[in-house]
Design an enzyme around this catalytic site. Structure first.
Site, PDB file in Angstrom:
ATOM      1  N   ARG A 107       0.823  -1.201   0.000  1.00 28.82           N
ATOM      2  CA  ARG A 107       0.000   0.000   0.000  1.00 28.82           C
ATOM      3  C   ARG A 107       0.861   1.256   0.000  1.00 28.82           C
ATOM      4  O   ARG A 107       0.499   2.277  -0.589  1.00 28.82           O
ATOM      5  CB  ARG A 107      -0.931  -0.016   1.213  1.00 28.82           C
ATOM      6  CG  ARG A 107      -1.938  -1.177   1.199  1.00 28.82           C
ATOM      7  CD  ARG A 107      -2.801  -1.184   2.451  1.00 28.82           C
ATOM      8  NE  ARG A 107      -3.745  -2.303   2.479  1.00 28.82           N
ATOM      9  CZ  ARG A 107      -3.507  -3.468   3.046  1.00 28.82           C
ATOM     10  NH1 ARG A 107      -2.330  -3.674   3.642  1.00 28.82           N
ATOM     11  NH2 ARG A 107      -4.416  -4.421   3.043  1.00 28.82           N
ATOM     12  N   ASP A 167      -9.338  -4.664   8.538  1.00 32.82           N
ATOM     13  CA  ASP A 167      -8.397  -5.588   9.178  1.00 32.82           C
ATOM     14  C   ASP A 167      -9.000  -6.149  10.468  1.00 32.82           C
ATOM     15  O   ASP A 167      -8.879  -7.343  10.756  1.00 32.82           O
ATOM     16  CB  ASP A 167      -7.079  -4.873   9.502  1.00 32.82           C
ATOM     17  CG  ASP A 167      -6.511  -4.149   8.316  1.00 32.82           C
ATOM     18  OD1 ASP A 167      -5.692  -4.714   7.592  1.00 32.82           O
ATOM     19  OD2 ASP A 167      -6.916  -2.988   8.104  1.00 32.82           O
ATOM     20  N   ARG A 170     -11.588  -8.708   9.567  1.00 29.03           N
ATOM     21  CA  ARG A 170     -10.940  -9.970   9.171  1.00 29.03           C
ATOM     22  C   ARG A 170     -10.446 -10.726  10.399  1.00 29.03           C
ATOM     23  O   ARG A 170     -10.579 -11.951  10.493  1.00 29.03           O
ATOM     24  CB  ARG A 170      -9.769  -9.678   8.226  1.00 29.03           C
ATOM     25  CG  ARG A 170     -10.181  -9.209   6.842  1.00 29.03           C
ATOM     26  CD  ARG A 170      -9.002  -8.631   6.076  1.00 29.03           C
ATOM     27  NE  ARG A 170      -9.347  -8.339   4.688  1.00 29.03           N
ATOM     28  CZ  ARG A 170      -8.705  -7.464   3.923  1.00 29.03           C
ATOM     29  NH1 ARG A 170      -7.677  -6.779   4.430  1.00 29.03           N
ATOM     30  NH2 ARG A 170      -9.081  -7.265   2.677  1.00 29.03           N
ATOM     31  N   HIS A 194      -2.829   0.630   8.428  1.00 29.15           N
ATOM     32  CA  HIS A 194      -3.546  -0.330   7.588  1.00 29.15           C
ATOM     33  C   HIS A 194      -2.529  -0.820   6.565  1.00 29.15           C
ATOM     34  O   HIS A 194      -2.425  -0.311   5.467  1.00 29.15           O
ATOM     35  CB  HIS A 194      -4.730   0.344   6.897  1.00 29.15           C
ATOM     36  CG  HIS A 194      -5.407  -0.519   5.864  1.00 29.15           C
ATOM     37  ND1 HIS A 194      -5.874  -1.781   6.140  1.00 29.15           N
ATOM     38  CD2 HIS A 194      -5.675  -0.300   4.546  1.00 29.15           C
ATOM     39  CE1 HIS A 194      -6.418  -2.301   5.054  1.00 29.15           C
ATOM     40  NE2 HIS A 194      -6.303  -1.421   4.068  1.00 29.15           N
TER      41      HIS A 194
END
Length: 334
Positions: A107, A167, A170, A194
């Site tokens: 990212r 996240d 998850r 993140h």
């Protein structure tokens, strides 16, 4: 329209305008993430007007047509394509536009490409939607949230990122799957970036109040607790796995964004791990990252002062350092 189709109630006022303004949101970016957000918010009756903005006007028109064709199946909602000028009285602006993350790309690798996009975009958002809450979804979301805050000049509370909401989801899903409980009964957080330096808060993982670890130092794990720690690697690598298989993540983040928007517009005071500017927490200064935060009509009104184990504290400080090092390289001048 023929007048004979309807009979006007005798004491009705055709010029009456309700005092309550419709809930209005703007989505910038009609890619997979932007449209997943639009679809999720539509079917959950989150907004009464949705304006979608994208430079690819043909695709944008097709997406809006597709959504509008489903309106007979949901609560009344106005969905239209437009520009930022059409969002003048918006309550919230959701930015998903940006360069697409490629397989194998982190990212943080996206930051330079997306910085240039935001330099042109954010001033326009402020010009037309200065009273809206700004919700950043574009990756790397913590960096882009910081960039948006600095470029916009908006109050700190008004600029938030989707952060580690996905996240955390998850994390809860995988833990709940292992323990065979509803994910809503399992409480756990991913904090920090993140991204690759994100931090699992093992010391706070619990099932309806029963901790998976007996003490804050993690010295006395409950039976089988050590065997669950590899689950975090699945959480951290989940986006890469999805991107490798289908090219992008979309559905789950669309659902997560909907929860954030509902928390804002319905003034829910809900605790979510969104990204916001952090100062004076565990030695962290001037960095946007995720902590459990209270989200309401102001945006982020406050965040929880988590008590962390020494290991968790060190990991969070490292996560902030990773983000700080990237931000120091940015040129935020126009």
């Amino acid at each position: 329209m023929p007048e004979s189709l309807f009979t006007t109630v005798s004491n009705s006022n055709p010029d009456f305008i309700p005092n309550r303004r419709p809930r209005k949101g703007v989505i910038v970016g009609a890619g997979q993430v932007g449209m997943a957000c639009a679809y999720s918010m539509l079917i959950q009756n989150t907004l009464e007007e949705i304006v979608i903005v994208d430079v690819n006007t043909d695709k944008l028109e097709g997406e809006v047509m597709d959504l509008n064709h489903g309106l007979p199946f949901v609560e009344p909602t106005i969905i239209r394509s437009g520009t930022l000028a059409d969002g003048e009285d918006a309550d919230i602006v959701i930015i998903t536009a940006g360069a697409k993350q490629k397989p194998g790309e982190s990212r943080l690798d996206l930051v330079q490409r997306n910085l240039e996009i935001f330099k042109g975009l954010i001033p326009q958002v402020v010009n037309y939607c200065s009273k809206a809450i700004l919700l950043i979804v574009t990756n790397p979301v913590d960096i882009m949230t910081y960039i948006s805050l600095k470029l916009s000049g908006l109050p700190t509370a008004s600029v938030i990122g989707s952060g580690t909401v996905l996240d955390t989801a998850r994390f809860r899903y995988l833990l709940a799957e292992k323990f065979q409980v509803d994910p809503r009964s399992l409480h756990a957080y991913i904090i920090g970036e993140h991204g690759d330096s994100e931090v699992p808060v093992w010391s706070k993982v619990n099932i309806s109040g029963m901790r998976l670890f007996e003490d804050e130092a993690n010295d006395s794990p409950l039976e089988d607790a050590e065997n669950i720690k590899p689950i975090f690697q699945q959480v951290k690598n989940a986006a890469y796995e999805v991107i490798q298989r289908k090219g992008a993540t979309s559905y789950a983040i669309g659902l997560g964004v909907t929860q954030i928007v509902q928390a804002v517009l319905r003034n829910q005071n809900r605790v979510l791990t969104v990204s916001s500017l952090i100062n004076s927490f565990e030695g962290i200064e001037d960095v946007c990252l995720s902590l459990p935060a209270v989200v309401n009509r102001q945006g982020v009104s406050r965040f929880l002062n988590l008590t962390l184990t020494p290991t968790e504290k060190e990991q969070l400080q490292n996560s902030a350092k990773v983000l700080r090092q990237t931000m120091e390289k940015l040129d935020l001048s126009p």
